[in-house]
Design an enzyme around this catalytic site. Structure first.
Site, PDB file in Angstrom:
ATOM      1  N   HIS A 169      86.232  43.786  13.543  1.00  0.00           N
ATOM      2  CA  HIS A 169      87.033  42.518  12.497  1.00  0.00           C
ATOM      3  C   HIS A 169      86.399  42.473  11.492  1.00  0.00           C
ATOM      4  O   HIS A 169      85.263  42.523  11.018  1.00  0.00           O
ATOM      5  CB  HIS A 169      87.466  41.799  13.092  1.00  0.00           C
ATOM      6  CG  HIS A 169      86.682  40.732  12.818  1.00  0.00           C
ATOM      7  ND1 HIS A 169      85.849  40.073  12.319  1.00  0.00           N
ATOM      8  CD2 HIS A 169      85.958  40.196  13.939  1.00  0.00           C
ATOM      9  CE1 HIS A 169      84.570  39.148  12.598  1.00  0.00           C
ATOM     10  NE2 HIS A 169      84.606  39.136  13.597  1.00  0.00           N
ATOM     11  N   GLU A 246      86.271  36.561  21.965  1.00  0.00           N
ATOM     12  CA  GLU A 246      84.681  36.623  21.643  1.00  0.00           C
ATOM     13  C   GLU A 246      83.692  35.937  22.421  1.00  0.00           C
ATOM     14  O   GLU A 246      84.930  35.594  23.503  1.00  0.00           O
ATOM     15  CB  GLU A 246      84.569  36.417  20.037  1.00  0.00           C
ATOM     16  CG  GLU A 246      82.983  36.230  20.284  1.00  0.00           C
ATOM     17  CD  GLU A 246      81.970  37.291  19.976  1.00  0.00           C
ATOM     18  OE1 GLU A 246      81.713  37.902  21.053  1.00  0.00           O
ATOM     19  OE2 GLU A 246      81.464  37.927  18.837  1.00  0.00           O
TER      20      GLU A 246
END
Length: 364
Positions: A169, A246
């Site tokens: 990202h 994550e």
């Protein structure tokens, strides 16, 4: 009766084996157990072989109703009929397991966490240990090898690979301040949005990428926004997958490296050198690697021979590259991934893999 099965491969593909146990559903008493080394194979093949052995053992002890418990989500979902079996090497195994299951009055399939499948796991590891300690086992012939296609790369890998484009990202306020950012949901900065758009333009020009290219993203805002920017360029559709989240940094979420080290000095030091150590209130890198391995297996199964884009975070992307390179956990600490960087790994149907690109930011 209840059957538990497990399989493993040290190398994926590598020396593999399975374990299976049949229990009395009411008392938990062990009625039968099976364990066997199967030469060189993948984790998925070993898991299916474990299931087949478990069903055969249940039939031998006279079971009518069987509850199958496994920690392989892939096998459980496929045998339950919720996922299609698309991978060529899995189809014969799924068919054989289905034929065995059809002999019982009723069969159910339940996913259980790895820690609740320790008996079968121990049997599988014993089989692999015995294989490693004895004469070198002959590699198992892949199913359908008599019609095998010629090698498609210098490594000897065969068949059309599943190509996974790995995009981290874009920038967030947390990454600007270099803070632990795991499950906390933060938006992209203005620069991060610009990085995502640039990555989208780059990816849209790659061979094999079009409106039909699947885009899977972690469900957090920063990854969803990055994936949406790519979809705007390719015309594709984004779907989220929680397995791409994550690491859960627990009570270190939002802290800088220095702040976490000062708060939990000994734990933080061990966490940085031992991937089995769990962050306080969070998870270990080993736990992340296990769930990402399951995601990889799902992608290779669902998108066999295709190109798929994964928009995720540092640790899941490193874990997928680790699987492609077939290396140990030290890679997590030695590989740097920039924001909005692109990496590419291919997984072949015979279990081989090839890392094609790592941390490319030429589009920024």
């Amino acid at each position: 009766m209840r059957v538990e099965a497990d399989g493993g491969s040290r190398g994926n593909p590598g020396p593999a084996g399975f374990g299976a146990v049949v229990r009395d559903a009411a008392t938990g008493e062990v009625l039968a157990e099976r364990a066997e080394a199967i030469g060189v194979a993948t984790n998925n093949v070993a898991e299916y072989r474990g299931l087949i052995a478990a069903l055969a053992a249940a039939a031998e002890v006279g079971a009518d109703v069987v509850e199958v418990a496994m920690d392989s989500k892939l096998v459980v979902e496929q045998m339950s009929g919720r996922w299609q079996v698309k991978h060529p090497s899995m189809k014969p195994l799924a068919r054989e397991a289905g034929e065995l299951a059809a002999r019982f009055e009723h069969v159910t399939y339940t996913w259980i966490p790895r820690e609740r499948n320790q008996y079968a796991d121990r049997l599988a590891n014993q089989a692999m240990d015995e294989q490693a300690g004895g004469a070198k086992a002959e590699p198992a012939r892949p199913v359908g090898s008599e019609n095998r296609t010629p090698p498609t790369s210098w490594s000897g890998a065969t068949g059309a690979p599943t190509k996974i484009l790995l995009l981290r990202h874009g920038q967030t306020p947390m990454s600007v301040d270099r803070r632990y950012s795991g499950r906390g949901d933060v938006d992209l900065t203005e620069l991060g949005a610009s990085q995502a758009a640039a990555a989208g333009r780059r990816i849209a020009k790659l061979d094999g990428v079009d409106a039909d290219t699947p885009i899977l993203a972690s469900p957090l805002a920063r990854t969803a926004a990055t994936a949406a920017a790519v979809a705007a360029e390719t015309g594709g559709r984004v779907r989220t997958h929680s397995g791409l989240l994550e690491t859960d940094f627990g009570r270190w979420e939002g802290l800088t490296f220095t702040e976490a080290a000062e708060r939990d000095q000994d734990l933080h030091r061990r966490w940085l050198s031992d991937t089995s150590v769990t962050a306080p209130g969070g998870e270990s890198f080993d736990a992340v690697h296990r769930r990402v391995t399951e995601v990889r297996d799902e992608l290779v199964e669902e998108f066999a021979g295709r190109t798929v884009l994964v928009v995720s975070h540092v640790t899941p992307i490193k874990s997928l590259l680790r699987l492609g390179l077939d290396v140990g956990p030290s890679l997590l600490f030695r590989l740097h991934l920039d924001l909005a960087s692109l990496s590419i790994v291919e997984f072949y149907p015979d279990g081989n893999a090839s890392v094609r690109l790592v941390n490319d930011i030429s589009h920024l």
